[in-house]
Design an enzyme around this catalytic site. Structure first.
Site, PDB file in Angstrom:
ATOM      1  N   LYS A 137       0.867  -1.194   0.000  1.00 46.08           N
ATOM      2  CA  LYS A 137       0.000   0.000   0.000  1.00 46.08           C
ATOM      3  C   LYS A 137       0.892   1.229   0.000  1.00 46.08           C
ATOM      4  CE  LYS A 137      -4.431   0.987   0.252  1.00 46.08           C
ATOM      5  NZ  LYS A 137      -5.587   0.156  -0.131  1.00 46.08           N
ATOM      6  N   ASP A 177      -6.980   4.416  -4.529  1.00 45.45           N
ATOM      7  CA  ASP A 177      -7.672   4.266  -3.242  1.00 45.45           C
ATOM      8  C   ASP A 177      -8.309   5.650  -3.024  1.00 45.45           C
ATOM      9  OD1 ASP A 177      -7.669   2.146  -0.820  1.00 45.45           O
ATOM     10  OD2 ASP A 177      -7.631   4.132   0.064  1.00 45.45           O
TER      11      ASP A 177
END
Ligand code: GLU
Length: 457
Positions: A137, A177
């Site tokens: 991430k 995201d």
């Protein structure tokens, strides 16, 4: 003489508690990361009790420590020629199952704790999809709100100027995201190409269809969440038909969760953004929401201009006081606390599907499970987005692109498999119906077995 034997359960609990104590000491200021770790650790006690080989190989201490954390300066010039500095991150957590894979979040709340919680969860979510993707991430504390298109472009280019040296289609594949959609991915991708001179479109997912992107990627997380909840409902001899649904958020996840829930015959009465929520008792007008969010990039409060009977209320938590049968939290972490969970339960909620990452805190999860509410945890219920990202990688490397229907059918099947695997793992380890335990266990075992095969490193 009495012989005291320590049970496998006790040994497993001591092992998990010990690793968690150490984790707390080493990461004492990272509340979100510790929260995500605690939820997973609790689920794994019955697994360690049955698999002493995982304790022997100290899998838990190894999996919770990222392979590496990259943190970097992102300097860029705003429209007034002022030089701004943000911090960028990429956490490469685990590549046991495949290249590191996970989105980039651009939001002022981003810090190492947030990226680590998201990266840690991503390992198990990605393993659950059955696709060959590891966990990672990244993101930045950059706030896209109020920025011009050229500021966004310059920021993305500056961000990629450092990130490109750490990623690659077989190394690490970022995507979107919160705050990162097809526009940002396009700017990042353009800069990657300029810097590397290689046309490796599989280095990023969430690209625009026609430019290396996959059809149905935009819809995938929201559709996937509804497909997952539909499986839970079917198992309880129920369906979306005629149900009242509340969906928080109004980004990609929320918009396409609303769309699929409506297609399944539900009445969706509320959604939100960071300033507040709208309530439309006759059912949301999705075309209006798409125009506000996707065309105009406006605030959700303007929805009342389209629908005179709708109301806008400032603040986000009030959305959970609206009585509903099904709640789909699709906004952000910790948006449902214990109190909101109790309100939802006393208003008769039957099912929860987490479209966002970690939207329910630990107290809320326990409330739902204890009340017998069907609960689809984020790692399982929102895995559709990253699953279609893996399908995008497959299309990019084969240079063959699939129709919307083909991708959607594969997504649907993947969500059914995740449901079946999570349900089966929960039953096997003695917690039937507990999909939090089931998803954590099913995801973990795949990665742990891969780690055993690779040896210690
Ligand atoms: N950000 C999404 C998630 O939380 C998608 C990640 C991806 O497509 O790589 O899973």
């Amino acid at each position: 003489m009495t012989i005291t034997t320590v049970s496998n359960e006790q040994l497993a609990k001591e092992y998990v508690d010990g690793v968690f104590e150490q984790l707390k000491q080493q990461n004492c200021h990272q509340a979100e990361f510790l929260q995500a770790a605690e939820e997973i650790f609790i689920s794994l006690v019955p697994v360690f009790a049955q698999h002493p080989e995982y304790i022997q190989a100290n899998i838990l201490s190894r999996i919770v420590e990222p392979d590496r954390i990259i943190s970097f300066r992102v300097a860029w010039q705003d429209d007034n020629n002022q030089v701004q500095v943000n911090r960028g991150y990429r956490v490469q957590y685990s590549n046991v199952m495949g290249p590191y894979k996970g989105g980039l979040r651009f939001h002022p709340s981003v810090n190492e704790s947030i990226i680590k919680f998201l990266g840690f969860e991503q390992i198990f979510k990605n393993a659950l999809t059955g696709q060959p993707i590891g966990g990672g991430k990244g993101g930045s504390n950059f706030d896209p709100k109020g920025k011009s298109d050229s500021e966004i472009m310059r920021f993305c280019q500056a961000f990629m100027t450092e990130l490109y040296r750490h990623i690659g289609p077989d190394v690490d594949v970022p995507a979107g995201d919160i705050g990162v959609g097809a526009r940002e991915v396009g700017y990042l991708w353009g800069q990657y190409k300029r810097l590397t001179k290689a046309n490796e479109s599989g280095v990023l997912t969430g690209k625009t269809p026609g430019y290396g992107g996959s059809l149905a990627r935009k819809e995938a997380t929201g559709y996937g969440t509804v497909y997952f909840v539909n499986e839970m409902l079917k198992d309880a001899n129920d369906s979306f038909e005629g149900k009242t649904v509340v969906v928080s958020g109004s980004g990609n996840v929320s918009t396409y969760a609303i769309e699929k829930a409506q297609q399944y015959g539900a009445k969706v009465v509320a959604c939100s953004d960071s300033s507040g929520y709208i309530y439309d008792p006759e059912g949301l007008d999705l075309a209006a929401i798409k125009e506000i969010k996707e065309v105009k990039g406006d605030r959700i409060s303007t929805y009342v201009n389209y629908r005179p009977n709708a109301t806008f209320t400032e603040g986000c938590t009030g959305i959970w006081t609206i009585p509903c049968d099904i709640a789909l939290p699709c906004a952000t972490q910790n948006e449902i606390n214990g109190e909101s969970a109790r309100t939802l339960i006393s208003n008769g909620v039957k099912a929860i599907g987490e479209g966002a990452n970690m939207p329910s805190d630990l107290e809320a999860i326990n409330e739902f499970l204890n009340a017998g509410v069907l609960f689809g945890p984020a790692k399982a219920a929102n895995a559709g987005g990253v699953a279609v990202s893996a399908l995008e990688m497959a299309q990019d490397s084969s240079r063959v692109f699939w129709s919307f229907e083909e991708v959607d059918a594969k997504l649907h099947q993947i969500m059914k498999n995740i449901y079946m695997d999570s349900k089966a793992a929960a039953e096997k380890y003695g917690f039937p119906g507990n999909l939090v335990m089931g998803a954590n266990i099913a995801g973990f075992i795949k990665v742990a077995d891969g780690m055993l095969m690779e040896g210690v490193y």
